[in-house]
Design a protein around this motif. Structure first.
Motif, PDB file in Angstrom:
ATOM      1  N   PRO A  83      35.826  44.594  46.104  1.00 53.67           N
ATOM      2  CA  PRO A  83      37.280  44.826  46.046  1.00 53.67           C
ATOM      3  C   PRO A  83      37.783  45.890  47.008  1.00 53.67           C
ATOM      4  O   PRO A  83      39.002  45.990  47.217  1.00 53.67           O
ATOM      5  CB  PRO A  83      37.499  45.247  44.591  1.00 53.67           C
ATOM      6  N   HIS A  84      36.883  46.685  47.596  1.00 49.18           N
ATOM      7  CA  HIS A  84      37.340  47.727  48.515  1.00 49.18           C
ATOM      8  C   HIS A  84      37.162  47.336  49.980  1.00 49.18           C
ATOM      9  O   HIS A  84      37.426  48.159  50.871  1.00 49.18           O
ATOM     10  CB  HIS A  84      36.581  49.023  48.224  1.00 49.18           C
ATOM     11  N   ALA A  85      36.710  46.120  50.249  1.00 51.44           N
ATOM     12  CA  ALA A  85      36.588  45.672  51.631  1.00 51.44           C
ATOM     13  C   ALA A  85      37.969  45.609  52.280  1.00 51.44           C
ATOM     14  O   ALA A  85      38.976  45.318  51.623  1.00 51.44           O
ATOM     15  CB  ALA A  85      35.923  44.305  51.689  1.00 51.44           C
ATOM     16  N   ALA A  86      38.018  45.880  53.577  1.00 53.36           N
ATOM     17  CA  ALA A  86      39.304  45.885  54.277  1.00 53.36           C
ATOM     18  C   ALA A  86      39.959  44.519  54.279  1.00 53.36           C
ATOM     19  O   ALA A  86      41.185  44.405  54.185  1.00 53.36           O
ATOM     20  CB  ALA A  86      39.103  46.374  55.714  1.00 53.36           C
ATOM     21  N   LEU A  87      39.155  43.467  54.413  1.00 54.82           N
ATOM     22  CA  LEU A  87      39.667  42.101  54.431  1.00 54.82           C
ATOM     23  C   LEU A  87      39.402  41.459  53.080  1.00 54.82           C
ATOM     24  O   LEU A  87      38.255  41.291  52.671  1.00 54.82           O
ATOM     25  CB  LEU A  87      38.996  41.290  55.540  1.00 54.82           C
ATOM     26  N   GLN A  88      40.456  41.110  52.375  1.00 56.62           N
ATOM     27  CA  GLN A  88      40.359  40.488  51.064  1.00 56.62           C
ATOM     28  C   GLN A  88      40.765  39.017  51.137  1.00 56.62           C
ATOM     29  O   GLN A  88      41.181  38.520  52.174  1.00 56.62           O
ATOM     30  CB  GLN A  88      41.246  41.246  50.076  1.00 56.62           C
ATOM     31  N   ARG A  89      40.601  38.302  50.027  1.00 56.95           N
ATOM     32  CA  ARG A  89      41.044  36.905  49.897  1.00 56.95           C
ATOM     33  C   ARG A  89      40.362  36.015  50.941  1.00 56.95           C
ATOM     34  O   ARG A  89      40.941  35.024  51.390  1.00 56.95           O
ATOM     35  CB  ARG A  89      42.563  36.814  50.015  1.00 56.95           C
ATOM     36  N   ALA A  90      39.145  36.352  51.346  1.00 59.84           N
ATOM     37  CA  ALA A  90      38.480  35.647  52.444  1.00 59.84           C
ATOM     38  C   ALA A  90      37.981  34.285  51.989  1.00 59.84           C
ATOM     39  O   ALA A  90      37.254  34.165  51.002  1.00 59.84           O
ATOM     40  CB  ALA A  90      37.323  36.482  52.981  1.00 59.84           C
ATOM     41  N   GLY A  91      38.378  33.253  52.710  1.00 59.81           N
ATOM     42  CA  GLY A  91      37.974  31.888  52.394  1.00 59.81           C
ATOM     43  C   GLY A  91      38.654  30.916  53.321  1.00 59.81           C
ATOM     44  O   GLY A  91      39.164  31.287  54.374  1.00 59.81           O
ATOM     45  N   HIS A  92      38.677  29.650  52.937  1.00 63.73           N
ATOM     46  CA  HIS A  92      39.319  28.565  53.687  1.00 63.73           C
ATOM     47  C   HIS A  92      39.027  28.697  55.187  1.00 63.73           C
ATOM     48  O   HIS A  92      39.890  29.107  55.979  1.00 63.73           O
ATOM     49  CB  HIS A  92      40.819  28.530  53.442  1.00 63.73           C
ATOM     50  N   GLY A  93      37.794  28.324  55.562  1.00 61.60           N
ATOM     51  CA  GLY A  93      37.353  28.530  56.930  1.00 61.60           C
ATOM     52  C   GLY A  93      37.088  27.251  57.697  1.00 61.60           C
ATOM     53  O   GLY A  93      37.154  26.142  57.165  1.00 61.60           O
TER      54      GLY A  93
END
Length: 539
Positions: free
Chosen positions: A240-250
């Protein structure tokens, strides 16, 4: 190679589909209710991107009048078969509740600039379609399946069926080839072929903070498909503290020298409430193929804020002030909402001004005169000069920070019922019942009935302040309180979780609820990016 900071397409640019043709790279992204449909960006180095086309630009291709907020164009897929570009997309007519009315279409063109064909209807069984060109010349249509009986998981899996381009329709059997993993909400499928394997890349977990890219493979296009040893090759869901969140749909692309990259959806939340003011953006990660013939994201599965790319990015244009005039038409940065008949809502001319023709209320799903550009920076200044002579309170026009009908701030020139011109701020927030309006000013501010008015706003992270100046005045004056700009975000879009999909826009609008099409004239539009200490993840 140079380190480049993500995202590569900042602001509202979700659901990326990436393609390389020779030395040219293209990314297609969703546009939802904004017209024209689909954005296609072009690059020669994966780091520097320019808008190349919006291919769904005429009524025979797309008419979104009546499409609710965050409906319209979902998850386009751009491919090339060696001769033509192919674009598949969904036009969603309903998304809330148990049912999805999602119609899938296919268009093609000899060049990315077009001309793009009229659409061929494919099916309506689900959304997020893609088209795979096999090495034997056959074409395969892939989309998720929607099943309104399944609760709480309404996502039924990934369907495969052959597409016959000569007949212009799907042919042969349809099979559900992949049910997804226990993460659920499987969607966004893309097929690839490498070393005798068919690879199926999907999105799972919804488009919120559980989002992920899931990879599976099979020796046969019909399956069965086994999942990757990691299951999810990219996700921020456990970080949850990563700079890039909601990562998916690639989607996956190879460079001419054999390197592999994954482009993907991401979000950069700010505030303790984790609100993504800029919406869902496009980022990129370096990946590699292992000795086991599986793809692995470098330093993954958590997405990296910085990535090695073939070239450095020139951020000069990104940070440049843009002063738009309209003598040559509507600048490419701008879009409008839903209608394929823009001549009914605006016109441009040799005097450099933009004229909006007052139609329905701001937030209408049918015909409203609102022209805006994406907010692509966390902190900005925007301004315009308006010439508008309203007759009463049902005519209003001005400057807006806009997300959807439930989320906007709007500084308007309007009039009292006695005809006295005045300034009024309207605010709509999803927390109000049915998106009801509130009025941050204690009372409207009377202004002279003649003369242009300069309208401006500043956004600094989550703080929004409106300003104005009367004709002949040099200095802008504050009007109204500091407003919460973070409300103009996915997380406050008025829908259930995973239900708001666009991003913040700034622009101009005009309404005439009397039905007399009163016109508002705008001399220019200024967009100025601002460096600010609150912008921890700014490019």
């Amino acid at each position: 190679m140079p380190l480049v900071r993500n995202p590569i397409l900042p602001g509202f640019n979700p659901d990326p589909s990436v393609l390389r043709v020779g030395e040219d790279y293209y990314i297609a992204t969703s546009t939802f209710e904004w017209f024209p449909g689909v954005q296609i960006h072009h690059s020669r180095d994966l780091a520097n991107w320019e808008l190349a086309a919006r291919p769904l630009s005429r009524k025979s291709q797309l008419d979104m009048r009546g499409d609710p907020d965050s409906c319209g164009i979902w998850a386009p897929c751009l491919t090339h078969d060696g001769e033509r570009f192919w674009l598949v997309y969904t036009d969603v007519k309903r998304k809330d509740g148990s049912f999805k009315d999602a119609h899938n279409y296919i268009v093609s063109a000899p060049a990315i600039e077009g001309p793009w064909s009229d659409p061929v209807y494919a099916n309506s069984s689900g959304f997020d379609p893609s088209l795979f060109h096999d090495d034997d010349g056959r074409k395969w249509f892939v989309n998720m399946l929607w099943d309104h009986r399944r609760r709480p998981q309404l996502f039924a899996g990934i369907a495969l069926q052959e597409f016959d381009p000569r007949a212009g329709r799907l042919v042969g059997p349809r099979k559900n080839i992949f049910p997804g993993t226990e993460l659920g909400l499987v969607e966004g499928p893309h097929l690839y072929k490498r070393n005798g394997w068919y690879y199926l890349l999907t999105a799972e977990g919804g488009t919120g903070y559980e989002h992920a890219c899931t990879l599976a493979r099979s020796r046969d296009i019909w399956g069965p498909y086994e999942t990757h040893p990691q299951k999810h090759i990219l996700s921020s869901k456990d970080h949850p503290h990563a700079a890039l969140q909601r990562a998916g749909h690639g989607d996956i692309v190879d460079t001419p020298d054999g390197r592999t990259y994954l482009v993907h959806l991401t979000g950069r939340p700010i505030t303790q409430l984790r609100r993504c003011i800029l919406g869902r953006e496009t980022a990129i990660q370096e990946a590699c193929w292992g000795d086991d013939d599986w793809l692995y994201v470098k330093n993954g599965p958590v997405p990296s804020l910085f990535v090695d790319l073939p070239a450095a990015r020139d951020d000069t244009k990104y940070w440049a002030e843009r002063r738009y005039t309209f003598e040559a038409g509507l600048p490419a940065d701008f879009q409008w909402l839903r209608t394929p008949e823009p001549e009914r809502i605006f016109r441009t001319g040799g005097d450099g001004r933009l004229t909006l023709i007052g139609r329905e209320a701001v937030g209408s799903w049918f015909e409203q005169a609102l022209v805006a550009r994406r907010q692509t920076h966390f902190s900005i200044d925007a301004e315009t000069v308006i010439d508008f002579s309203p007759s009463d309170e049902r005519q209003f026009a001005g400057l807006t920070a806009y997300y959807c009908r439930f989320n906007f701030f709007y500084l308007t020139v309007t009039a009292h019922s006695d005809g006295q011109r005045e300034l009024l701020i309207m605010a709509s927030e999803a927390s109000f019942p049915l998106g009801g309006l509130r009025f941050p000013l204690p009372a409207p501010a009377p202004i002279p009935n003649q003369g242009k008015v300069r309208l401006a706003l500043s956004i600094r992270g989550r703080d929004l302040q409106f300003y104005y100046a009367l004709e002949g005045e040099q200095e802008l004056k504050k009007i109204g309180p500091v407003l919460d700009a973070s409300i103009v975000s996915d997380e406050c879009g008025g829908h259930q979780v995973h239900g708001s999909f666009t991003g913040a826009f700034v622009g101009v609008a005009a309404s005439d609820l009397n039905g007399t099409a009163a016109e508002a004239h705008f001399d220019y539009f200024l967009y100025r990016p601002v460096h600010h200490e609150s912008d921890r993840y700014e490019i």
